[in-house]
Motif scaffolding. Structure first.
Motif, PDB file in Angstrom:
ATOM      1  N   TRP A 152      10.315  -0.411  15.167  1.00  0.00           N
ATOM      2  CA  TRP A 152      11.620   0.077  14.718  1.00  0.00           C
ATOM      3  C   TRP A 152      12.183   1.078  15.717  1.00  0.00           C
ATOM      4  N   HIS A 153      11.337   1.980  16.196  1.00  0.00           N
ATOM      5  CA  HIS A 153      11.815   3.011  17.137  1.00  0.00           C
ATOM      6  C   HIS A 153      12.313   2.370  18.433  1.00  0.00           C
ATOM      7  N   GLU A 154      11.538   1.443  18.959  1.00  0.00           N
ATOM      8  CA  GLU A 154      11.926   0.765  20.200  1.00  0.00           C
ATOM      9  C   GLU A 154      13.209  -0.043  20.003  1.00  0.00           C
ATOM     10  N   SER A 155      13.294  -0.748  18.874  1.00  0.00           N
ATOM     11  CA  SER A 155      14.439  -1.618  18.632  1.00  0.00           C
ATOM     12  C   SER A 155      15.712  -0.833  18.360  1.00  0.00           C
ATOM     13  N   LEU A 156      15.604   0.256  17.599  1.00  0.00           N
ATOM     14  CA  LEU A 156      16.781   1.099  17.367  1.00  0.00           C
ATOM     15  C   LEU A 156      17.233   1.757  18.671  1.00  0.00           C
ATOM     16  N   SER A 157      16.286   2.115  19.521  1.00  0.00           N
ATOM     17  CA  SER A 157      16.644   2.674  20.828  1.00  0.00           C
ATOM     18  C   SER A 157      17.406   1.643  21.655  1.00  0.00           C
ATOM     19  N   LEU A 205       0.813  -1.208   0.000  1.00  0.00           N
ATOM     20  CA  LEU A 205       0.000   0.000   0.000  1.00  0.00           C
ATOM     21  C   LEU A 205       0.854   1.267   0.000  1.00  0.00           C
ATOM     22  N   GLY A 206       2.034   1.166  -0.614  1.00  0.00           N
ATOM     23  CA  GLY A 206       2.902   2.338  -0.715  1.00  0.00           C
ATOM     24  C   GLY A 206       3.640   2.677   0.550  1.00  0.00           C
ATOM     25  N   ALA A 207       3.501   1.867   1.594  1.00  0.00           N
ATOM     26  CA  ALA A 207       4.156   2.159   2.865  1.00  0.00           C
ATOM     27  C   ALA A 207       5.585   1.638   2.859  1.00  0.00           C
ATOM     28  N   SER A 208       6.482   2.379   3.493  1.00  0.00           N
ATOM     29  CA  SER A 208       7.873   1.939   3.592  1.00  0.00           C
ATOM     30  C   SER A 208       8.001   0.908   4.695  1.00  0.00           C
ATOM     31  N   ASN A 209       9.138   0.230   4.713  1.00  0.00           N
ATOM     32  CA  ASN A 209       9.406  -0.774   5.735  1.00  0.00           C
ATOM     33  C   ASN A 209       9.293  -0.165   7.128  1.00  0.00           C
ATOM     34  N   PHE A 210       9.838   1.036   7.303  1.00  0.00           N
ATOM     35  CA  PHE A 210       9.795   1.695   8.604  1.00  0.00           C
ATOM     36  C   PHE A 210       8.368   2.046   9.005  1.00  0.00           C
ATOM     37  N   GLU A 211       7.529   2.391   8.020  1.00  0.00           N
ATOM     38  CA  GLU A 211       6.140   2.749   8.312  1.00  0.00           C
ATOM     39  C   GLU A 211       5.313   1.529   8.679  1.00  0.00           C
ATOM     40  N   LEU A 212       5.670   0.355   8.140  1.00  0.00           N
ATOM     41  CA  LEU A 212       4.914  -0.861   8.418  1.00  0.00           C
ATOM     42  C   LEU A 212       5.105  -1.341   9.858  1.00  0.00           C
ATOM     43  N   ALA A 213       6.169  -0.876  10.507  1.00  0.00           N
ATOM     44  CA  ALA A 213       6.433  -1.280  11.894  1.00  0.00           C
ATOM     45  C   ALA A 213       7.139  -0.135  12.615  1.00  0.00           C
ATOM     46  N   HIS A 214       6.564   1.055  12.524  1.00  0.00           N
ATOM     47  CA  HIS A 214       7.254   2.255  13.005  1.00  0.00           C
ATOM     48  C   HIS A 214       7.570   2.191  14.498  1.00  0.00           C
ATOM     49  N   GLY A 215       6.598   1.824  15.319  1.00  0.00           N
ATOM     50  CA  GLY A 215       6.820   1.764  16.752  1.00  0.00           C
ATOM     51  C   GLY A 215       7.871   0.736  17.135  1.00  0.00           C
ATOM     52  N   ASP A 247      18.571  12.052  18.785  1.00  0.00           N
ATOM     53  CA  ASP A 247      17.861  12.146  17.504  1.00  0.00           C
ATOM     54  C   ASP A 247      16.545  11.376  17.533  1.00  0.00           C
ATOM     55  N   LEU A 248      16.517  10.273  18.273  1.00  0.00           N
ATOM     56  CA  LEU A 248      15.308   9.459  18.348  1.00  0.00           C
ATOM     57  C   LEU A 248      14.272  10.042  19.301  1.00  0.00           C
ATOM     58  N   GLY A 249      14.594  11.192  19.903  1.00  0.00           N
ATOM     59  CA  GLY A 249      13.603  11.896  20.703  1.00  0.00           C
ATOM     60  C   GLY A 249      13.662  11.671  22.195  1.00  0.00           C
ATOM     61  N   HIS A 250      14.689  10.967  22.663  1.00  0.00           N
ATOM     62  CA  HIS A 250      14.820  10.744  24.106  1.00  0.00           C
ATOM     63  C   HIS A 250      15.405  11.987  24.769  1.00  0.00           C
ATOM     64  N   GLU A 251      14.857  12.358  25.902  1.00  0.00           N
ATOM     65  CA  GLU A 251      15.274  13.588  26.562  1.00  0.00           C
ATOM     66  C   GLU A 251      16.513  13.396  27.444  1.00  0.00           C
ATOM     67  N   ASN A 252      16.534  12.354  28.230  1.00  0.00           N
ATOM     68  CA  ASN A 252      17.669  12.125  29.123  1.00  0.00           C
ATOM     69  C   ASN A 252      18.793  11.390  28.406  1.00  0.00           C
ATOM     70  N   SER A 253      19.954  11.379  29.006  1.00  0.00           N
ATOM     71  CA  SER A 253      21.114  10.739  28.396  1.00  0.00           C
ATOM     72  C   SER A 253      20.933   9.228  28.296  1.00  0.00           C
ATOM     73  N   VAL A 254      21.435   8.653  27.217  1.00  0.00           N
ATOM     74  CA  VAL A 254      21.391   7.197  27.050  1.00  0.00           C
ATOM     75  C   VAL A 254      22.183   6.505  28.159  1.00  0.00           C
ATOM     76  N   HIS A 255      23.171   7.209  28.708  1.00  0.00           N
ATOM     77  CA  HIS A 255      24.054   6.603  29.696  1.00  0.00           C
ATOM     78  C   HIS A 255      23.426   6.490  31.078  1.00  0.00           C
ATOM     79  N   ILE A 256      22.244   7.063  31.257  1.00  0.00           N
ATOM     80  CA  ILE A 256      21.523   6.883  32.530  1.00  0.00           C
ATOM     81  C   ILE A 256      20.175   6.200  32.296  1.00  0.00           C
ATOM     82  N   SER A 257      19.967   5.692  31.094  1.00  0.00           N
ATOM     83  CA  SER A 257      18.722   4.984  30.786  1.00  0.00           C
ATOM     84  C   SER A 257      18.782   3.567  31.350  1.00  0.00           C
ATOM     85  N   ALA A 258      17.614   2.973  31.558  1.00  0.00           N
ATOM     86  CA  ALA A 258      17.549   1.607  32.091  1.00  0.00           C
ATOM     87  C   ALA A 258      18.021   0.615  31.032  1.00  0.00           C
TER      88      ALA A 258
END
Length: 334
Positions: free
Chosen positions: A225-230, A213-223, A250-261
Motif C-alpha cells: 500500500w505504501h509503495e503503491s500510494l507513493s 485475524l483482526g488485521a485491517s486491509n492496510f495492515e494485510l499489505a502495508h508495504g 505525509d508518507l514519509g518521503h524526505e525529498n520533493s515528489v517533483h524531483i523523485s524518479a
C-alpha cells in the motif's frame, strides 16, 4: 534589429546562456538541440516558426551548428475560450480569473485539473466550471485514502499476498497508462486513468475488509500500500502539484515528489490474462497466488515458496513432492 530577429534564435542561446564571449558554443548547441517539441499557436507557422527555420539553415550552412531544422516536432495547442465560445481578451473584458474559485475552497489544484481535463490539449474548449466539483472530489478521495492508510498500524498480524498482487496490478497499469498518455500529451486521458485508479483502490479496499485475524486491509499489505500510494502521488504530481507534495511528505518521503524518479511498470503485472492458483501444504489450502496464465510449474513452485503464509508452514521442513494441476493448484507434500 527587429524583435523577430531575437525570437528566431533564442533556443540556441538557451543552450549556452552564460557565454559572455559569443552567442553560443557550438558543442553545447549540438548537445542540447534541436528542440524535441515545439508547442505554440498555429498562427506562429508563418511568423516565428518560418524565421527560426530560416536562421537555423543559414547557421547550418555557415557550419555554426550541425543541424538544419530547429525543431523535431511541431504541436499546436488549443485555447480556453470564454463560456460563450469567444476568444478571451482583456480588451473585451471576458478573461477568467481563478481567484474567486480558489477562495471558495476549491483550491488551485482542482482548477488546474479541471483545465487539463476539459478536453484534448490540441483542441479549443469553452470554459465551464461544471466539472470543478468532480476534480475537487477526486482530490479529496485521494487525500482520504492516504490519510486512512497513515492511521493504520504498520505491524501486520496477518498477510495477504493476493491482495498485494491486486494492488500492484492496479498501480502498474496506471503507471503504464499515464506514462504513455503523457508522452502523447494526452493530459485529459491521463487524469481519467488516475480517477479510475483511485476508484479501483477503494474497491480493493472494500473487497478485503478487516476480518483476517483482526488485521485491517492496510495492515494485510502495508508495504505494498505504501509503495503503491507513493506511485499514485508521483503520477498525480504533474497535474496537482501542491496536494501531491503534501501527501508525499505525509508518507514519509524526505525529498520533493517533483524531483523523485518517475515510476516504472512491470510488464508481467499489466497483463490481463492472470489466473488464480491455490497453494496446498499437506492437503490444506494455505494461500492463493495471482500469476500469468502462461506461468510454468517451476515458477509456480518458486512463487509459492516466496509467499509469507506458505513459507511459515515450510519453515525447517523439506518438500518431498510437488503436484501441479496446471492453471489451478500446486500441492506441496512435506
Amino acid at each position: 534589429m527587429d524583435r523577430f530577429a531575437c525570437s528566431s534564435w533564442y533556443f540556441l542561446r538557451f543552450a549556452d546562456p552564460h557565454n559572455n564571449k559569443k552567442p553560443f558554443d557550438k558543442g553545447r548547441a549540438d548537445f542540447w538541440l534541436p528542440v524535441d517539441d515545439y508547442i505554440g499557436g498555429a498562427e506562429h507557422a508563418v511568423m516565428h516558426l518560418l524565421y527560426a527555420r530560416f536562421w537555423t539553415k543559414v547557421m547550418f550552412d555557415e557550419k555554426l551548428i550541425d543541424f538544419d531544422e530547429p525543431f523535431k516536432t511541431l504541436r499546436n495547442q488549443g485555447m480556453i475560450l470564454a463560456p460563450d465560445g469567444a476568444k478571451l481578451s482583456k480588451s473585451k473584458g471576458n478573461t477568467i480569473e481563478p481567484d474567486s474559485l480558489i477562495e471558495q475552497g476549491y483550491g488551485a489544484d482542482s482548477i488546474r485539473l479541471l483545465e487539463l481535463f476539459i478536453g484534448p490539449w490540441n483542441q479549443s474548449a469553452a470554459w465551464s466550471v461544471e466539472g470543478l466539483g468532480g476534480t475537487f472530489r477526486f482530490l479529496q478521495r485521494t487525500w482520504t485514502l492516504v490519510q486512512e492508510f497513515l492511521e493504520a498500524s504498520p505491524k501486520a498480524t496477518a498477510h495477504n499476498s493476493e491482495l498485494e498482487t491486486e494492488i500492484k496490478r492496479t498501480l502498474h497499469k496506471a503507471i503504464k497508462k499515464v506514462s504513455q498518455d503523457l508522452a502523447d500529451l494526452g493530459l485529459n486521458t491521463a487524469i481519467a486513468a488516475l480517477m479510475e485508479t483511485v476508484n479501483e483502490l477503494y474497491k480493493i479496499k472494500s473487497e478485503h475488509p478487516s476480518t483476517e485475524l483482526g488485521a485491517s486491509n492496510f495492515e494485510l499489505a502495508h508495504g505494498t500500500w505504501h509503495e503503491s500510494l507513493s506511485n499514485l502521488i508521483q503520477l498525480l504530481a504533474p497535474f496537482a502539484p501542491h496536494i501531491a507534495e503534501e501527501m508525499w511528505q505525509d508518507l514519509g518521503h524526505e525529498n520533493s515528489v517533483h524531483i523523485s524518479a518517475w515510476p516504472k511498470w512491470d510488464e508481467e503485472l499489466v497483463k490481463d490474462d492472470l489466473i488464480t492458483i491455490a497453494v496446498q501444504v499437506n492437503g490444506k489450502v494455505r494461500a492463493e497466488l495471482l500469476l500469468p496464465a502462461d506461468v510454468t510449474e517451476e515458477e509456480v513452485i518458486n512463487a509459492a515458496k516466496a509467499d509469507l503464509k506458505v513459507a511459515a508452514h515450510l519453515a525447517g521442513k523439506k518438500i518431498k513432492k510437488a503436484i501441479y494441476v496446471q492453471g489451478r493448484l500446486i500441492s506441496l507434500v512435506l
